[in-house]
Design an enzyme around this catalytic site. Structure first.
Site, PDB file in Angstrom:
ATOM      1  CD  GLU A 539      -2.965   1.157   0.249  1.00  0.00           C
ATOM      2  OE1 GLU A 539      -3.750   2.124   0.209  1.00  0.00           O
ATOM      3  OE2 GLU A 539      -3.042   0.183  -0.547  1.00  0.00           O
ATOM      4  CB  THR A 650     -10.382   8.688 -10.688  1.00  0.00           C
ATOM      5  OG1 THR A 650      -9.184   8.330  -9.995  1.00  0.00           O
ATOM      6  CG2 THR A 650     -11.577   8.656  -9.745  1.00  0.00           C
TER       7      THR A 650
END
Length: 668
Positions: A539, A650
C-alpha cells in the site's frame, strides 16, 4: 327477431310493439350504446381507440420535461419520440439491424436497442420481470446518440481481425486469460453476492459497507463497461437486467459524494455511451440529482458526505476535525458532472428560469415537496448550474494562495481556506491532478483553464516533491509544511500514466522530459512489486535507512487488488510500445492468479512479503472496474477504446471526448 325469444313477450301484431314494450326496448338499446362508448373512453389501454375519435391534444411547452424530471412521465408513452437514437451494437456485434430478434437467455432480458418505459413494461410483462417504477421513468433529452457514435474516430472495440482465420498469438492468449479472470470474478459475485456491493470470497457472501448511502450493486455498476469491452455478452445482459429491475434509488443513508460519483455515476454514464441504453442515462441523471445537496456550502465547495434522506451534508469526521473537504474528492467531479449536464438535456431551463442556489434544496423540498412544478423547474436549473459550480471549484482554487504553487489536501468549504499544509499526489490529492489533464483532453483540447492549472501544478510537484533515491529510483514524496516524507503510496503510482498522457500537449521543450519522467516513476512503482515476495506491491513504500521501494511496517504491507500500477503500464505501452510494459503486466496477472485467486473469487492479501497469503476476504469493485480492464487494454490494440476518443475517469470508466463535428476534429 331476437325479441321473440324472450319468454312472455307477445306482440300486439306480427310487426308491431305495444307502447310499454317499445319503451323497454329503447331503454335496453340506449344502455347498450352507453356501455360500448364508455368502454372506449374509460377502460385501460384504450388510447388507440380514443385517437379514432379525439383530435390530438396540444402539450403545454415544457410541461412534459418537468413531469419527467419529477419521475412522473406524462401519458404519452404510445407516441414514439422523434428520431430515436439507435443503440450501439451489443458486445461483439457490428450492426444490431442484422441480428435476430431479441431473445431471452436464462431468464434475463436481452435487447439490441434502447428502450423506453413502454418497451420495458411490455418486455417485463412477457418475462415476469419488474418494469421500471413510475418514479424512475424517462427523462427527455436532445442528445443524439447516433450522431455521437458517428463522430468517434475509431470503432469502440477497435478494428478486429477474424479470429477464426488467424492462429492464436501469445498476446491473444494472454488477453483471453484476463478475460477468463473477469468472467470468474463476475460469476463468483453473481453466485454468492448478486445485488450486494462487494463479494466476500472466503465466507462466500456479500458485503454492503457504509459508503454508498444504502445504494446496492456497486460491483454490478462498476463491471458493466468491462463486461461489454471483453465481449462477455451473457454476463453483460445479466448486469443490465439487474440495473433495470433491481437498482433502486429510493434510499436514505449517508453516502460519499466522491465514491458514488466515480463508481455509480461514472459506471452508468460509460454504459450509456457504449450501448445507448436509456436505462443507464436515466439512472445516472436521477442519481446525480441526489448528490446535489452536497454543494450546499458558502463557497460552493461540496462537503464529502450527503444524506439521501434529509438532503443535508457534512464533512468526514476525520478530515481535520470534521471541518474540511478533501482535494481529491471535490476535485474529481468535473468529468462526470459535465456529462450529466449534457445528457439531462435541460440547458434551456437554465436560460429561462430564475436562478435557485442549490443551497435551498433541502428547505424548498421541505416546504413544497418534490412534486411542485415550480420547484422541479428550479431543480433542473440547479442540475445545469452544478456544471457551473464544478467550474466554480476551479475558480476558488485558482484564486486562493497556494504554498509554493502546491495544492494542500484539506480545504474548508465554509471559509475557502486551506486547513492543513499536507500535499500528496497519492491518497487525498491524486485524482484532482488527473482530472485537470483529462478535462483538457475531454474538451477536445479547448479547456485552457484545466490545461494551465495542470502544467502549473506539475511544475510545482516536480520542483518541491520529486526526488531520486541513492539507488536511482525516481519518486514523488509527500510534503507536510515544508518537510518531506520520503514515501510513495500505491495510489500515487497512477502518476506515471498521467504524466505520459499529458506529455504530448506540454511545451515542446518539455515533452521528451515528461515522457522520460513518466517512465522513471512507473519503473519505481514496478520495483515496489518486484521487491516483494509475491510480486505484488504494498500500500505504501519508503526510501530511507538504506531501504528503497519497500514497506517498512506491517500496516502498509497489504495489497487490496489496486489498479494504479497496471494503469500506468497501459498508458506507457500505448505511448511507447515498449514490450517491457506487457512483460510487467503479465507478471501481475500471474501473481494475482497465484496469491489472490480463491475458490470463490479474488481477494486482497494482508502481506505482500509472505508467500503464504493471508486473504482479506474482499473482492473490491475496482478490481473488476479498473485492474482487469487496464490489464485487458494493455494486451489489446490501441484502437480499442482509443485515447483519441475516450478518457477514463478515476474508476476507469470511459467517457467520450467532445468531438464537435462529423469528422471528429475537436471543438468546444
Amino acid at each position: 327477431m331476437l325479441m321473440r325469444k324472450v319468454p312472455g313477450f307477445v306482440p300486439a301484431s306480427p310487426w308491431g310493439l305495444r307502447l310499454p314494450q317499445k319503451f323497454l326496448f329503447l331503454l335496453f338499446l340506449s344502455g347498450l350504446v352507453t356501455l360500448c362508448f364508455g368502454a372506449l373512453f374509460l377502460l385501460p389501454n384504450s388510447s388507440r381507440l380514443k385517437r379514432l375519435f379525439l383530435a390530438p391534444r396540444t402539450q403545454q411547452p415544457g410541461l412534459e420535461a418537468v413531469a419527467q424530471v419529477a419521475g412522473h412521465p406524462l401519458t404519452r408513452e404510445q407516441e414514439s419520440p422523434p428520431n430515436p437514437a439507435p443503440a450501439a451494437p451489443a458486445p461483439g456485434e457490428d450492426d444490431p439491424r442484422s441480428q435476430a430478434s431479441p431473445r431471452r437467455r436464462k431468464g434475463w432480458l436481452r435487447r439490441t436497442r434502447p428502450t423506453g418505459p413502454r418497451e420495458e413494461a411490455t418486455a417485463a410483462r412477457g418475462s415476469g420481470a419488474t418494469a421500471l417504477r413510475p418514479q424512475e421513468g424517462s427523462i427527455s433529452s436532445s442528445f443524439d446518440f447516433n450522431a455521437f457514435r458517428s463522430r468517434l474516430r475509431h470503432p469502440v472495440l477497435g478494428t478486429r481481425a477474424d479470429k477464426s482465420k488467424e492462429p492464436q498469438s501469445l498476446v491473444q492468449s494472454q488477453r483471453e486469460k484476463i478475460k477468463e479472470m473477469m468472467q470468474f470474478a463476475w460469476q463468483s459475485y453473481k453466485r454468492y453476492a448478486m445485488g450486494k456491493n462487494e463479494l466476500r470470497p472466503l465466507t462466500r457472501d456479500g458485503y454492503e459497507g457504509n459508503m454508498f448511502g444504502g445504494l446496492s450493486g456497486a460491483t454490478v455498476i462498476d463491471s458493466l463497461d468491462t463486461l461489454y469491452l471483453m465481449e462477455l455478452k451473457e454476463e453483460f445482459q445479466e448486469a443490465k437486467a439487474w440495473v433495470e429491475e433491481s437498482f433502486h434509488l429510493n434510499v436514505s443513508g449517508e453516502a460519499s459524494l466522491f465514491e458514488v460519483n466515480i463508481r455509480y455515476i461514472g459506471g452508468l454514464l460509460s454504459a450509456f455511451y457504449l450501448t445507448g441504453e436509456e436505462v443507464f442515462r436515466i439512472k445516472a441523471i436521477k442519481l446525480g440529482e441526489k448528490l446535489l445537496p452536497a454543494f450546499d456550502t458558502p463557497t460552493g465547495i461540496p462537503k464529502g458526505v450527503v444524506n439521501f434522506k434529509s438532503g443535508s451534508n457534512r464533512s468526514w469526521g476525520w478530515a481535520v476535525a470534521g471541518s474540511s473537504s478533501i482535494l481529491a474528492e471535490f476535485g474529481s467531479l468535473h468529468l462526470e458532472f459535465l456529462h450529466l449536464t449534457q445528457l439531462s438535456g435541460n440547458q434551456v431551463f437554465a436560460e429561462k428560469a430564475s436562478l435557485l442556489p442549490c443551497s435551498l434544496f433541502s428547505t424548498r423540498r421541505a416546504k413544497v415537496g418534490w412534486d411542485s412544478a415550480g420547484f422541479l423547474e428550479k431543480m433542473k436549473t440547479c442540475l445545469v448550474s452544478i456544471s457551473w459550480q464544478v467550474r466554480n471549484i476551479r475558480k476558488v482554487l485558482r484564486d486562493i494562495d497556494k504554498p509554493f504553487g502546491l495544492y494542500p489536501n484539506f480545504l474548508s468549504p465554509v471559509s475557502g481556506n486551506w486547513m492543513q499544509h499536507h500535499v500528496s499526489v497519492g491518497g487525498l490529492g491524486d485524482s484532482f491532478y488527473e482530472y485537470l489533464i483529462k478535462s483538457w483532453l475531454m474538451s477536445a483540447k479547448t479547456d485552457m483553464e484545466a490545461k494551465d492549472m495542470y502544467y502549473e501544478a506539475l511544475e510545482a510537484i516536480e520542483t518541491h516533491l520529486l526526488n531520486v533515491s541513492p539507488g536511482g529510483l525516481t519518486y514523488i514524496a509527500e510534503w507536510r509544511g515544508g518537510i518531506l516524507d520520503h514515501k510513495m503510496g500505491h495510489l500515487a503510482c497512477f502518476s506515471g500514466g498521467m504524466i505520459a498522457l499529458g506529455a504530448e500537449d506540454a511545451k515542446e521543450e518539455k515533452r521528451a522530459h515528461y515522457r522520460e519522467l513518466a517512465a522513471q516513476i512507473t519503473k519505481t512503482c514496478h520495483e515496489s512489486y518486484a521487491r516483494s515476495d509475491t510480486k505484488l506491491g504494498p500500500e505504501a513504500f519508503w526510501f530511507n535507512s538504506g531501504r528503497e521501494a519497500v514497506a517498512t511496517q506491517t500496516s502498509e504491507s497489504y495489497y487490496i487488488l489496486r489498479p494504479e500500477v497496471v494503469e500506468s503500464y497501459m498508458y506507457l505501452w500505448r505511448q511507447t510500445h515498449d514490450p517491457i510494459y506487457r512483460e510487467w503486466g503479465w507478471e501481475v496477472v500471474m501473481a494475482l492468479e497465484k496469491y489472490c485467486r480463491t475458490e470463490a473469487g479474488f481477494s486482497g492479501i494482508q502481506d505482500v512479503y509472505s508467500r503464504v497469503p493471508n486473504h482479506d476476504n474482499k473482492q473490491q469493485t475496482f478490481f473488476l472496474a479498473e485492474t482487469l480492464k487496464y490489464l485487458y487494454l494493455l494486451f489489446s490494440e490501441d484502437d480499442m477504446l482509443s485515447l483519441e476518443d475516450w478518457v477514463f475517469n478515476t474508476e476507469a470508466h470511459p467517457l467520450p471526448v467532445n468531438h464537435s463535428d462529423s469528422s471528429g476534429r475537436g471543438g468546444a
